[in-house]
Scaffold this motif. Structure first.
Motif, mmCIF file in Angstrom:
data_model
loop_
_atom_site.group_PDB
_atom_site.id
_atom_site.type_symbol
_atom_site.label_atom_id
_atom_site.label_comp_id
_atom_site.label_asym_id
_atom_site.label_seq_id
_atom_site.Cartn_x
_atom_site.Cartn_y
_atom_site.Cartn_z
ATOM 1 N N VAL A 1 10.565 5.052 1.488
ATOM 2 C CA VAL A 1 10.230 5.925 2.621
ATOM 3 C C VAL A 1 8.738 5.848 2.845
ATOM 4 C CG1 VAL A 1 10.272 8.290 3.491
ATOM 5 C CG2 VAL A 1 12.151 7.469 2.075
ATOM 6 N N THR A 2 8.333 5.839 4.103
ATOM 7 C CA THR A 2 6.912 5.895 4.427
ATOM 8 C C THR A 2 6.352 7.257 4.052
ATOM 9 O OG1 THR A 2 7.298 4.389 6.270
ATOM 10 C CG2 THR A 2 5.212 5.569 6.246
ATOM 11 N N VAL A 3 5.170 7.262 3.478
ATOM 12 C CA VAL A 3 4.608 8.495 2.922
ATOM 13 C C VAL A 3 4.505 9.599 3.963
ATOM 14 C CG1 VAL A 3 2.592 9.510 1.812
ATOM 15 C CG2 VAL A 3 3.337 7.236 1.164
ATOM 16 N N PHE A 4 3.975 9.289 5.120
ATOM 17 C CA PHE A 4 3.683 10.326 6.107
ATOM 18 C C PHE A 4 4.725 10.390 7.209
ATOM 19 C CE2 PHE A 4 -0.485 9.131 4.316
ATOM 20 C CZ PHE A 4 -0.802 10.347 3.740
ATOM 21 N N SER A 5 5.909 9.865 6.955
ATOM 22 C CA SER A 5 7.026 10.076 7.863
ATOM 23 C C SER A 5 7.613 11.464 7.615
ATOM 24 C CB SER A 5 8.095 8.998 7.653
ATOM 25 O OG SER A 5 8.631 9.093 6.342
ATOM 26 N N ALA A 6 8.579 11.870 8.452
ATOM 27 C CA ALA A 6 9.188 13.191 8.292
ATOM 28 C C ALA A 6 9.875 13.310 6.934
ATOM 29 C CB ALA A 6 10.181 13.441 9.424
ATOM 30 N N ILE B 1 -0.915 7.882 -15.916
ATOM 31 C CA ILE B 1 -0.239 7.450 -17.140
ATOM 32 C C ILE B 1 1.273 7.396 -16.958
ATOM 33 C CG2 ILE B 1 0.201 8.065 -19.552
ATOM 34 C CD1 ILE B 1 -2.574 9.274 -19.645
ATOM 35 N N VAL B 2 1.814 8.378 -16.239
ATOM 36 C CA VAL B 2 3.262 8.537 -16.168
ATOM 37 C C VAL B 2 3.881 7.713 -15.040
ATOM 38 C CG1 VAL B 2 5.099 10.232 -15.784
ATOM 39 C CG2 VAL B 2 3.141 10.812 -17.208
ATOM 40 N N LEU C 1 8.225 5.845 -14.150
ATOM 41 C CA LEU C 1 9.185 6.634 -13.371
ATOM 42 C C LEU C 1 10.188 5.790 -12.604
ATOM 43 C CD1 LEU C 1 6.856 9.448 -11.986
ATOM 44 C CD2 LEU C 1 8.232 9.420 -14.073
ATOM 45 N N GLY C 2 9.999 4.494 -12.562
ATOM 46 C CA GLY C 2 10.942 3.651 -11.843
ATOM 47 C C GLY C 2 10.643 3.604 -10.358
ATOM 48 N N ALA C 3 11.591 3.045 -9.618
ATOM 49 C CA ALA C 3 11.403 2.843 -8.178
ATOM 50 C C ALA C 3 11.468 4.173 -7.438
ATOM 51 C CB ALA C 3 12.467 1.895 -7.645
ATOM 52 N N MET C 4 10.607 4.310 -6.452
ATOM 53 C CA MET C 4 10.581 5.485 -5.598
ATOM 54 C C MET C 4 11.422 5.227 -4.342
ATOM 55 S SD MET C 4 8.808 7.903 -6.960
ATOM 56 C CE MET C 4 7.962 7.977 -8.531
ATOM 57 N N PRO C 5 11.807 6.279 -3.634
ATOM 58 C CA PRO C 5 12.552 6.078 -2.384
ATOM 59 C C PRO C 5 11.767 5.211 -1.395
ATOM 60 C CG PRO C 5 12.637 8.376 -3.059
ATOM 61 C CD PRO C 5 11.661 7.709 -3.971
ATOM 62 N N LEU D 1 0.833 -1.201 0.000
ATOM 63 C CA LEU D 1 0.000 0.000 0.000
ATOM 64 C C LEU D 1 0.872 1.258 0.000
ATOM 65 C CD1 LEU D 1 -2.835 1.224 0.124
ATOM 66 C CD2 LEU D 1 -2.711 1.092 2.619
ATOM 67 N N ASN D 2 1.927 1.245 0.799
ATOM 68 C CA ASN D 2 2.830 2.389 0.846
ATOM 69 C C ASN D 2 3.532 2.588 -0.496
ATOM 70 O OD1 ASN D 2 4.420 4.448 2.576
ATOM 71 N ND2 ASN D 2 6.043 3.207 1.661
ATOM 72 N N GLY D 3 3.914 1.480 -1.148
ATOM 73 C CA GLY D 3 4.557 1.582 -2.452
ATOM 74 C C GLY D 3 3.637 2.160 -3.503
ATOM 75 N N TRP D 4 2.391 1.719 -3.515
ATOM 76 C CA TRP D 4 1.434 2.264 -4.483
ATOM 77 C C TRP D 4 1.163 3.742 -4.225
ATOM 78 C CZ3 TRP D 4 -2.415 -2.345 -3.598
ATOM 79 C CH2 TRP D 4 -1.893 -3.506 -4.201
ATOM 80 N N LEU D 5 1.057 4.091 -2.959
ATOM 81 C CA LEU D 5 0.745 5.481 -2.608
ATOM 82 C C LEU D 5 1.895 6.414 -2.955
ATOM 83 C CD1 LEU D 5 -1.417 7.269 -1.369
ATOM 84 C CD2 LEU D 5 -0.420 6.840 0.887
ATOM 85 N N THR D 6 3.109 5.992 -2.662
ATOM 86 C CA THR D 6 4.263 6.851 -2.990
ATOM 87 C C THR D 6 4.450 6.981 -4.495
ATOM 88 O OG1 THR D 6 5.713 4.922 -2.787
ATOM 89 C CG2 THR D 6 5.477 6.326 -0.855
ATOM 90 N N ALA D 7 4.192 5.889 -5.228
ATOM 91 C CA ALA D 7 4.354 5.939 -6.679
ATOM 92 C C ALA D 7 3.378 6.920 -7.325
ATOM 93 C CB ALA D 7 4.167 4.541 -7.273
ATOM 94 N N PHE D 8 2.245 7.164 -6.672
ATOM 95 C CA PHE D 8 1.254 8.087 -7.229
ATOM 96 C C PHE D 8 1.351 9.475 -6.601
ATOM 97 C CE2 PHE D 8 -2.877 10.168 -6.919
ATOM 98 C CZ PHE D 8 -3.259 10.229 -8.253
ATOM 99 N N LEU D 9 1.498 9.551 -5.278
ATOM 100 C CA LEU D 9 1.357 10.825 -4.581
ATOM 101 C C LEU D 9 2.476 11.791 -4.917
ATOM 102 C CD1 LEU D 9 -0.138 12.561 -2.514
ATOM 103 C CD2 LEU D 9 1.220 11.483 -0.716
ATOM 104 N N TRP D 10 3.711 11.355 -4.891
ATOM 105 C CA TRP D 10 4.815 12.284 -5.099
ATOM 106 C C TRP D 10 4.841 12.868 -6.512
ATOM 107 C CZ3 TRP D 10 8.449 8.410 -2.209
ATOM 108 C CH2 TRP D 10 8.258 8.553 -0.832
ATOM 109 N N PRO D 11 4.698 12.069 -7.561
ATOM 110 C CA PRO D 11 4.593 12.711 -8.890
ATOM 111 C C PRO D 11 3.346 13.584 -9.029
ATOM 112 C CG PRO D 11 5.114 10.373 -9.104
ATOM 113 C CD PRO D 11 4.740 10.605 -7.673
ATOM 114 N N PHE D 12 2.260 13.170 -8.390
ATOM 115 C CA PHE D 12 1.019 13.940 -8.468
ATOM 116 C C PHE D 12 1.195 15.337 -7.880
ATOM 117 C CE2 PHE D 12 -2.918 15.220 -6.258
ATOM 118 C CZ PHE D 12 -3.737 15.403 -7.360
ATOM 119 N N VAL D 13 1.935 15.446 -6.794
ATOM 120 C CA VAL D 13 2.140 16.749 -6.158
ATOM 121 C C VAL D 13 2.919 17.673 -7.088
ATOM 122 C CG1 VAL D 13 3.279 17.934 -4.247
ATOM 123 C CG2 VAL D 13 1.975 15.855 -3.815
#
Length: 260
Positions: free
Chosen positions: A64-69, A53-54, A58-62, A9-21
């Motif tokens: 890191v837990t999404v809502f960590s510091a 789509i994109v 983008l390849g592997a994300m860091p 779940l964290n991997g899916w969320l980071t793969a979408f949230l960070w590029p989305f921002v």
């Protein structure tokens, strides 16, 4: 039974949230796409659609837990990168608006202002007129698609990470801001020079024949001259605008590279 682990779940969320921002920050600040007349739902939906789509490319994300510091700091980084890229293109449109300001002052239309909802302030009529022409040209030459393409290219040059936002990127953006005055003055120079000659001729006429009443004919004459020159310049403005937009899109890449 279908089950999802926290790591998945964290991997899916980071793969979408960070590029989305990053994409949404550009949509909020870029010209045309960031216009306040465009509903917020459309901006968010378009950003989400592009991200879906994109994101797989983008390849592997860091890891890191999404809502960590560190995860929140990555979100801040992506937000600032998107804003910087959007402001880069806004500088190009402000150079066009500066052209309208310079010409309006020469024509005596500096007082003709109205409320601009995009800038949340008053702007000169001619500045809004020039800005409208620039937006039409921007859409005709697919500048909005080129801008989105330049944004997506930054994911390769500046991948999602927490150790970015170097000072050279902000310095490049600040130096590029000088183009507002240089490009605006260059584009308005023919009209400003012609209006200056017109005002000098009116001054000489006033000294030679004061009874003519230069103050009664001066304002209509300069306004008519300015509008006629602008009408003659419009065919030549389109290639100039195209070059400005190409410079702005190239500058987006340089600003992004400075953040590495």
């Amino acid at each position: 039974m279908f089950s999802v682990t926290y790591a998945q779940l964290n991997g899916w969320l980071t793969a979408f949230l960070w590029p989305f921002v990053r994409i949404l920050a550009l949509m909020a600040t870029a010209p045309v796409l960031g216009n306040r007349s465009l509903p917020l739902r459309v901006k968010i939906g378009l950003s989400a659609f592009i991200t879906i789509i994109v994101a797989p490319t983008l390849g592997a994300m860091p890891q890191v837990t999404v809502f960590s510091a560190q995860g929140v700091w990555i979100i801040v980084n992506q937000f600032l990168i998107g804003i910087a890229l959007g402001l880069t293109m806004q500088i190009v449109f402000q150079a066009v608006a500066a052209t309208g300001d310079f010409v309006g002052l020469g024509m005596g239309l500096g007082f003709a202002t109205f409320f601009d909802p995009q800038a949340s302030s008053t702007s000169q009529v001619l500045a809004s007129y020039m800005n409208t022409i620039a937006m039409l040209v921007f859409l005709v030459i697919d500048g909005h698609l080129q801008m989105i393409g330049a944004l997506l290219a930054t994911f390769q040059s500046v991948p999602v990470a927490a150790n970015i936002l170097g000072a050279p990127g902000w310095r490049t953006l600040a130096n590029f801001g000088g183009m507002i005055f240089s490009a605006g003055l260059l584009l308005s120079l023919p009209v400003v020079a012609a209006l200056l000659i017109t005002n000098l001729a009116l001054g000489i006429l006033n000294r030679a024949a004061p009874q003519i009443g230069v103050f009664q004919i001066g304002f209509p004459l300069t306004m008519l001259m300015g509008m006629l020159l602008l009408q003659l310049m419009i065919p030549n403005m389109i290639p100039f605008f195209s070059r400005l937009f190409a410079v702005g899109i190239d500058e987006m890449g340089r600003v992004a590279m400075g953040f590495r």
